[in-house]
Design a protein around this motif. Structure first.
Motif, PDB file in Angstrom:
ATOM      1  N   ILE A   5     -10.570 -11.739  13.656  1.00 60.89           N
ATOM      2  CA  ILE A   5      -9.228 -11.184  13.788  1.00 60.89           C
ATOM      3  C   ILE A   5      -8.402 -11.516  12.547  1.00 60.89           C
ATOM      4  O   ILE A   5      -7.674 -10.663  12.030  1.00 60.89           O
ATOM      5  CB  ILE A   5      -8.546 -11.693  15.077  1.00 60.89           C
ATOM      6  CG1 ILE A   5      -9.280 -11.126  16.293  1.00 60.89           C
ATOM      7  CG2 ILE A   5      -7.071 -11.304  15.108  1.00 60.89           C
ATOM      8  CD1 ILE A   5      -8.841 -11.714  17.613  1.00 60.89           C
ATOM      9  N   GLY A   6      -8.526 -12.736  12.053  1.00 58.11           N
ATOM     10  CA  GLY A   6      -7.830 -13.124  10.832  1.00 58.11           C
ATOM     11  C   GLY A   6      -8.245 -12.269   9.644  1.00 58.11           C
ATOM     12  O   GLY A   6      -7.407 -11.851   8.843  1.00 58.11           O
ATOM     13  N   ALA A   7      -9.555 -12.013   9.513  1.00 52.85           N
ATOM     14  CA  ALA A   7     -10.052 -11.176   8.416  1.00 52.85           C
ATOM     15  C   ALA A   7      -9.512  -9.760   8.529  1.00 52.85           C
ATOM     16  O   ALA A   7      -9.162  -9.134   7.518  1.00 52.85           O
ATOM     17  CB  ALA A   7     -11.582 -11.163   8.420  1.00 52.85           C
ATOM     18  N   LEU A   8      -9.426  -9.233   9.747  1.00 50.59           N
ATOM     19  CA  LEU A   8      -8.878  -7.887   9.943  1.00 50.59           C
ATOM     20  C   LEU A   8      -7.400  -7.830   9.580  1.00 50.59           C
ATOM     21  O   LEU A   8      -6.945  -6.879   8.934  1.00 50.59           O
ATOM     22  CB  LEU A   8      -9.086  -7.427  11.391  1.00 50.59           C
ATOM     23  CG  LEU A   8     -10.526  -7.181  11.821  1.00 50.59           C
ATOM     24  CD1 LEU A   8     -10.591  -6.860  13.304  1.00 50.59           C
ATOM     25  CD2 LEU A   8     -11.148  -6.061  11.008  1.00 50.59           C
ATOM     26  N   ILE A   9      -6.663  -8.852   9.956  1.00 47.76           N
ATOM     27  CA  ILE A   9      -5.224  -8.875   9.653  1.00 47.76           C
ATOM     28  C   ILE A   9      -4.997  -9.013   8.149  1.00 47.76           C
ATOM     29  O   ILE A   9      -4.198  -8.273   7.560  1.00 47.76           O
ATOM     30  CB  ILE A   9      -4.524 -10.004  10.438  1.00 47.76           C
ATOM     31  CG1 ILE A   9      -4.531  -9.662  11.934  1.00 47.76           C
ATOM     32  CG2 ILE A   9      -3.095 -10.210   9.934  1.00 47.76           C
ATOM     33  CD1 ILE A   9      -4.083 -10.794  12.830  1.00 47.76           C
ATOM     34  N   ILE A  10      -5.705  -9.949   7.515  1.00 48.84           N
ATOM     35  CA  ILE A  10      -5.581 -10.119   6.065  1.00 48.84           C
ATOM     36  C   ILE A  10      -6.047  -8.852   5.351  1.00 48.84           C
ATOM     37  O   ILE A  10      -5.424  -8.415   4.378  1.00 48.84           O
ATOM     38  CB  ILE A  10      -6.379 -11.347   5.566  1.00 48.84           C
ATOM     39  CG1 ILE A  10      -5.828 -12.631   6.179  1.00 48.84           C
ATOM     40  CG2 ILE A  10      -6.402 -11.420   4.050  1.00 48.84           C
ATOM     41  CD1 ILE A  10      -4.435 -12.999   5.743  1.00 48.84           C
ATOM     42  N   GLY A  11      -7.140  -8.238   5.831  1.00 51.97           N
ATOM     43  CA  GLY A  11      -7.625  -6.987   5.250  1.00 51.97           C
ATOM     44  C   GLY A  11      -6.596  -5.879   5.353  1.00 51.97           C
ATOM     45  O   GLY A  11      -6.392  -5.111   4.414  1.00 51.97           O
ATOM     46  N   LEU A  12      -5.925  -5.794   6.499  1.00 61.31           N
ATOM     47  CA  LEU A  12      -4.878  -4.783   6.681  1.00 61.31           C
ATOM     48  C   LEU A  12      -3.728  -5.019   5.715  1.00 61.31           C
ATOM     49  O   LEU A  12      -3.237  -4.087   5.074  1.00 61.31           O
ATOM     50  CB  LEU A  12      -4.375  -4.792   8.125  1.00 61.31           C
ATOM     51  CG  LEU A  12      -3.217  -3.856   8.440  1.00 61.31           C
ATOM     52  CD1 LEU A  12      -3.611  -2.407   8.203  1.00 61.31           C
ATOM     53  CD2 LEU A  12      -2.749  -4.051   9.869  1.00 61.31           C
ATOM     54  N   ILE A  13      -3.307  -6.273   5.573  1.00 55.87           N
ATOM     55  CA  ILE A  13      -2.200  -6.600   4.664  1.00 55.87           C
ATOM     56  C   ILE A  13      -2.581  -6.263   3.219  1.00 55.87           C
ATOM     57  O   ILE A  13      -1.832  -5.578   2.509  1.00 55.87           O
ATOM     58  CB  ILE A  13      -1.813  -8.085   4.803  1.00 55.87           C
ATOM     59  CG1 ILE A  13      -1.188  -8.341   6.171  1.00 55.87           C
ATOM     60  CG2 ILE A  13      -0.847  -8.502   3.692  1.00 55.87           C
ATOM     61  CD1 ILE A  13      -1.018  -9.813   6.519  1.00 55.87           C
ATOM     62  N   CYS A  14      -3.753  -6.720   2.788  1.00 57.89           N
ATOM     63  CA  CYS A  14      -4.196  -6.470   1.413  1.00 57.89           C
ATOM     64  C   CYS A  14      -4.391  -4.982   1.148  1.00 57.89           C
ATOM     65  O   CYS A  14      -3.975  -4.462   0.108  1.00 57.89           O
ATOM     66  CB  CYS A  14      -5.499  -7.220   1.120  1.00 57.89           C
ATOM     67  SG  CYS A  14      -5.335  -9.009   1.136  1.00 57.89           S
ATOM     68  N   GLY A  15      -5.014  -4.295   2.089  1.00 56.28           N
ATOM     69  CA  GLY A  15      -5.242  -2.856   1.934  1.00 56.28           C
ATOM     70  C   GLY A  15      -3.948  -2.064   1.912  1.00 56.28           C
ATOM     71  O   GLY A  15      -3.794  -1.119   1.134  1.00 56.28           O
ATOM     72  N   ALA A  16      -2.995  -2.444   2.756  1.00 63.13           N
ATOM     73  CA  ALA A  16      -1.713  -1.735   2.803  1.00 63.13           C
ATOM     74  C   ALA A  16      -0.932  -1.934   1.503  1.00 63.13           C
ATOM     75  O   ALA A  16      -0.354  -0.981   0.967  1.00 63.13           O
ATOM     76  CB  ALA A  16      -0.896  -2.212   3.996  1.00 63.13           C
ATOM     77  N   ILE A  17      -0.916  -3.158   0.989  1.00 60.93           N
ATOM     78  CA  ILE A  17      -0.213  -3.412  -0.267  1.00 60.93           C
ATOM     79  C   ILE A  17      -0.885  -2.660  -1.418  1.00 60.93           C
ATOM     80  O   ILE A  17      -0.219  -2.035  -2.245  1.00 60.93           O
ATOM     81  CB  ILE A  17      -0.135  -4.925  -0.556  1.00 60.93           C
ATOM     82  CG1 ILE A  17       0.756  -5.606   0.492  1.00 60.93           C
ATOM     83  CG2 ILE A  17       0.409  -5.183  -1.967  1.00 60.93           C
ATOM     84  CD1 ILE A  17       0.727  -7.123   0.440  1.00 60.93           C
ATOM     85  N   ALA A  18      -2.215  -2.701  -1.460  1.00 59.93           N
ATOM     86  CA  ALA A  18      -2.945  -1.991  -2.519  1.00 59.93           C
ATOM     87  C   ALA A  18      -2.723  -0.486  -2.414  1.00 59.93           C
ATOM     88  O   ALA A  18      -2.575   0.193  -3.430  1.00 59.93           O
ATOM     89  CB  ALA A  18      -4.432  -2.319  -2.443  1.00 59.93           C
ATOM     90  N   SER A  19      -2.667   0.043  -1.194  1.00 60.29           N
ATOM     91  CA  SER A  19      -2.433   1.477  -1.007  1.00 60.29           C
ATOM     92  C   SER A  19      -1.046   1.871  -1.489  1.00 60.29           C
ATOM     93  O   SER A  19      -0.840   2.996  -1.957  1.00 60.29           O
ATOM     94  CB  SER A  19      -2.583   1.856   0.466  1.00 60.29           C
ATOM     95  OG  SER A  19      -3.917   1.701   0.884  1.00 60.29           O
ATOM     96  N   ALA A  20      -0.088   0.959  -1.373  1.00 61.14           N
ATOM     97  CA  ALA A  20       1.261   1.240  -1.859  1.00 61.14           C
ATOM     98  C   ALA A  20       1.325   1.175  -3.388  1.00 61.14           C
ATOM     99  O   ALA A  20       2.136   1.860  -4.001  1.00 61.14           O
ATOM    100  CB  ALA A  20       2.250   0.244  -1.255  1.00 61.14           C
ATOM    101  N   ILE A  21       0.458   0.384  -4.000  1.00 63.17           N
ATOM    102  CA  ILE A  21       0.455   0.230  -5.456  1.00 63.17           C
ATOM    103  C   ILE A  21      -0.278   1.379  -6.135  1.00 63.17           C
ATOM    104  O   ILE A  21       0.199   1.931  -7.127  1.00 63.17           O
ATOM    105  CB  ILE A  21      -0.184  -1.123  -5.853  1.00 63.17           C
ATOM    106  CG1 ILE A  21       0.696  -2.274  -5.376  1.00 63.17           C
ATOM    107  CG2 ILE A  21      -0.426  -1.201  -7.359  1.00 63.17           C
ATOM    108  CD1 ILE A  21       0.055  -3.645  -5.536  1.00 63.17           C
TER     109      ILE A  21
END
Length: 86
Positions: A5-21
């Motif tokens: 669950i932690g990996a999914l949450i961190i993955g979502l955060i990292c992916g969302a920030i990268a998608s915005a960049i």
């Protein structure tokens, strides 16, 4: 279970920030964003470990994950662009 669950949450955060960049669309919707974030975390950790940089701080892990996810997205966009021009 907590690690997954932690990996999914961190993955979502990292992916969302990268998608915005990175300009363009992240393929696969929310699942694609999570996968890009998780793969980006691996890529970032490998690259930063190769230069001798490690972090035990969760903010550092997110920063490394975002950098890796940006690299993954740039590669995905490049591959998609080459595929559409064929």
């Amino acid at each position: 279970m907590g690690t997954i669950i932690g990996a999914l949450i961190i993955g979502l955060i990292c992916g969302a920030i990268a998608s915005a960049i990175v300009p363009g669309r992240t393929p696969g919707g929310i699942i694609g964003v999570i996968l890009v974030g998780i793969v980006g975390g691996f890529v970032g950790n490998i690259l930063f470990a190769a230069i001798g940089f490690r972090t035990a701080w969760w903010v550092g892990s997110i920063i490394i994950g975002v950098i890796g996810a940006v690299i993954v997205l740039l590669i995905l966009n490049w591959v998609q662009g080459r595929r559409s021009s064929l």
